[in-house]
Design an enzyme around this catalytic site. Sequence first.
Site, mmCIF file in Angstrom:
data_model
loop_
_atom_site.group_PDB
_atom_site.id
_atom_site.type_symbol
_atom_site.label_atom_id
_atom_site.label_comp_id
_atom_site.label_asym_id
_atom_site.label_seq_id
_atom_site.Cartn_x
_atom_site.Cartn_y
_atom_site.Cartn_z
ATOM 1 N N CYS A 87 1.102 -1.132 -0.068
ATOM 2 C CA CYS A 87 0.134 -0.085 -0.077
ATOM 3 C C CYS A 87 0.785 1.171 0.158
ATOM 4 O O CYS A 87 1.785 1.407 0.969
ATOM 5 C CB CYS A 87 -0.913 -0.150 1.366
ATOM 6 S SG CYS A 87 -1.872 1.483 1.268
ATOM 7 N N HIS A 93 -9.000 -3.558 -2.037
ATOM 8 C CA HIS A 93 -8.015 -2.919 -1.616
ATOM 9 C C HIS A 93 -8.485 -1.525 -1.227
ATOM 10 O O HIS A 93 -8.498 -0.756 -0.395
ATOM 11 C CB HIS A 93 -6.739 -3.229 -1.946
ATOM 12 C CG HIS A 93 -5.679 -2.207 -1.259
ATOM 13 N ND1 HIS A 93 -4.455 -3.083 -0.407
ATOM 14 C CD2 HIS A 93 -5.182 -1.013 -1.246
ATOM 15 C CE1 HIS A 93 -3.758 -1.968 0.087
ATOM 16 N NE2 HIS A 93 -4.151 -0.845 -0.568
ATOM 17 N N GLU A 94 -8.763 -0.865 -2.496
ATOM 18 C CA GLU A 94 -8.966 0.415 -2.821
ATOM 19 C C GLU A 94 -10.465 0.844 -1.982
ATOM 20 O O GLU A 94 -10.582 1.920 -1.275
ATOM 21 C CB GLU A 94 -9.179 1.020 -4.012
ATOM 22 C CG GLU A 94 -7.791 0.628 -4.987
ATOM 23 C CD GLU A 94 -6.499 1.214 -4.286
ATOM 24 O OE1 GLU A 94 -6.620 2.338 -3.566
ATOM 25 O OE2 GLU A 94 -5.387 0.759 -4.573
ATOM 26 N N HIS A 143 -9.849 1.189 1.533
ATOM 27 C CA HIS A 143 -9.629 2.912 1.784
ATOM 28 C C HIS A 143 -10.652 3.577 2.006
ATOM 29 O O HIS A 143 -10.846 4.621 2.677
ATOM 30 C CB HIS A 143 -8.543 3.220 0.669
ATOM 31 C CG HIS A 143 -7.310 2.894 0.986
ATOM 32 N ND1 HIS A 143 -6.515 3.372 1.879
ATOM 33 C CD2 HIS A 143 -6.400 2.016 0.123
ATOM 34 C CE1 HIS A 143 -5.229 2.838 1.642
ATOM 35 N NE2 HIS A 143 -5.252 2.076 0.750
HETATM 36 ZN ZN LIG Z 1 -3.796 0.952 0.025
#
Ligand SMILES: [Zn+2]
Length: 183
Positions: free
Chosen positions: A92, A134-135, A138
């Site tokens: 990341c 993953h995004e 966030h």
């Molecule tokens: Zn990330």
Amino acid sequence: MYEDLRIICWPDPRLKKKSKPIDVFDEALQALARRMFVLVRDAKGVGLAAPQVGMNIRMFVMNPTGQDGDDRVYVNPVLSDPVGEEESEEGCLSFPGIHVNVVRNKAIHMSAQDLDGQTIEQTETGYIARIWQHEYDHLNGALLTDRMGPAARMTHRKLLKEMEEHYAAQHPPLPMMKRLAAR
Ligand SMILES: [Zn+2]
């Protein structure tokens, strides 16, 4: 207009906030996406979510192949219909030097909007599905630290401590808080 934006690193509290939906699809949003692509390329990453540049809005950009013409922007993404699970290593840009094995769904569907507000409906598997997940994390304030098991935490404790110290050194407490802390 966004030239000053930089990628922020853990434990910056903006990374832990839940981001807000986007309802204005204007020139500024396009400029932000352009700036995010510059930053993700410079950092040799594959994806970057708006909170990683300190903007708590629901957008991320990615380019899974690194090729011109493969830039993808997703606004207000919603993931659904997850299928299967697999574990693989993730990094990341907000955790430089840290790689963690994370279990993600193998395949997933995404409904989102593009920069013009047009609807996107896509299903992906493997690497791209992993980047999405993953995004998307966030945008909800979920980070690699939340995906780490005790063993990974142990492995990375020194680096995480250094990152905390680095952040604290760059963000000294406000005078008021100093006074309160001294009481
Ligand atoms: Zn990330």
